[in-house]
Design an enzyme around this catalytic site. Structure first.
Site, PDB file in Angstrom:
ATOM      1  N   CYS A  74       0.838  -1.202   0.000  1.00 31.75           N
ATOM      2  CA  CYS A  74       0.000   0.000   0.000  1.00 31.75           C
ATOM      3  C   CYS A  74       0.874   1.254   0.000  1.00 31.75           C
ATOM      4  O   CYS A  74       1.428   1.601  -1.030  1.00 31.75           O
ATOM      5  CB  CYS A  74      -0.984  -0.031   1.172  1.00 31.75           C
ATOM      6  SG  CYS A  74      -2.360   1.133   0.967  1.00 31.75           S
ATOM      7  N   HIS A 178      -3.237  -4.992   1.671  1.00 30.96           N
ATOM      8  CA  HIS A 178      -2.608  -5.197   2.972  1.00 30.96           C
ATOM      9  C   HIS A 178      -2.541  -6.692   3.304  1.00 30.96           C
ATOM     10  O   HIS A 178      -3.448  -7.217   3.961  1.00 30.96           O
ATOM     11  CB  HIS A 178      -3.396  -4.470   4.058  1.00 30.96           C
ATOM     12  CG  HIS A 178      -3.303  -2.982   4.011  1.00 30.96           C
ATOM     13  ND1 HIS A 178      -2.382  -2.273   4.750  1.00 30.96           N
ATOM     14  CD2 HIS A 178      -4.000  -2.068   3.288  1.00 30.96           C
ATOM     15  CE1 HIS A 178      -2.525  -0.979   4.501  1.00 30.96           C
ATOM     16  NE2 HIS A 178      -3.497  -0.823   3.621  1.00 30.96           N
ATOM     17  N   GLU A 180      -0.807  -8.085   5.475  1.00 28.43           N
ATOM     18  CA  GLU A 180      -0.590  -8.267   6.908  1.00 28.43           C
ATOM     19  C   GLU A 180      -1.895  -8.364   7.689  1.00 28.43           C
ATOM     20  O   GLU A 180      -1.902  -8.747   8.866  1.00 28.43           O
ATOM     21  CB  GLU A 180       0.266  -7.127   7.466  1.00 28.43           C
ATOM     22  CG  GLU A 180      -0.411  -5.790   7.593  1.00 28.43           C
ATOM     23  CD  GLU A 180      -0.506  -4.985   6.299  1.00 28.43           C
ATOM     24  OE1 GLU A 180      -0.917  -3.809   6.361  1.00 28.43           O
ATOM     25  OE2 GLU A 180      -0.165  -5.535   5.233  1.00 28.43           O
TER      26      GLU A 180
END
Length: 206
Positions: A74, A178, A180
């Site tokens: 991002c 994202h 994560e």
């Protein structure tokens, strides 16, 4: 892990699950002994400005130039891009950008926070969750850049359909979304494999 701002804790947890030894980076000298680097999601203008203020930007640029593995997600993708559309003047002229990734990225292309959404994309032979929060997309890529994933052409995705959201160029890996967030390890595994390959034999945790 560049730890100036953003989703640092989430990336650290994801990489440690793969057996990585992760350390935060806030100063230039902390990059010297690293085998790979993550530029996390967050606010690209803030990360870029802090990297310059803390004197770490030139060290990150040198790290990229040495072809060591780097993952940008991002905001990290925006920082890595050689060309930024709809960015701040300092991003567009490169003074608060890392560069090295031969792509043109449009900052906040998917819209404001309220326009954030989650989908899945095909990546490395898997269906991968893609959480897009004020995310960039890739407008164009240079000849050495491999397109890894696009938003699918569903009518529900509107103007986002078909947009490039993951790319790789040599040791650089970047996603608009994202990875994560959630438990899917595909993107972090790709990055970790490149770190292991560049650093020599490393035995990950069971």
């Amino acid at each position: 892990m560049l730890a100036l701002q953003g989703d640092v804790r989430e990336h650290v947890a994801a990489l440690r699950r793969l057996g990585a030894d992760v350390v935060p980076v806030r100063r230039a000298e902390e990059l010297a002994d690293l085998d790979g680097l993550v530029l996390p999601g967050g606010e690209s203008t803030t990360i870029g400005r802090l990297a310059v203020r803390f004197g770490v930007m030139d060290a990150v640029r040198a790290f990229v130039a040495q072809a060591r593995p780097v993952l940008g997600t991002c905001a990290g993708m925006v920082l890595l891009a050689d060309r930024v559309l709809d960015g701040t003047p300092a991003q567009e002229d490169g003074s608060e950008a890392v560069g090295g990734l031969d792509v043109t990225v449009r900052r906040n292309a998917f819209g404001r926070q309220v326009d954030s959404f989650e989908t899945t994309v095909d990546l490395a032979g898997s269906r991968v969750p893609a959480v897009l929060i004020r995310a960039p997309w890739v407008e164009s890529v240079g000849p050495g850049v491999e397109v890894l994933a696009r938003v699918e052409g569903s009518p529900t995705h509107g103007g986002a359909a078909g947009r490039i959201v993951a790319v790789r160029q040599g040791s650089l890996l970047a996603t608009s979304f994202h990875p994560e967030i959630g438990d899917d390890p595909v993107v972090h595994r790709m990055f970790w494999d490149s770190v292991v390959g560049a650093a020599g034999p490393v035995v990950p945790a069971e």
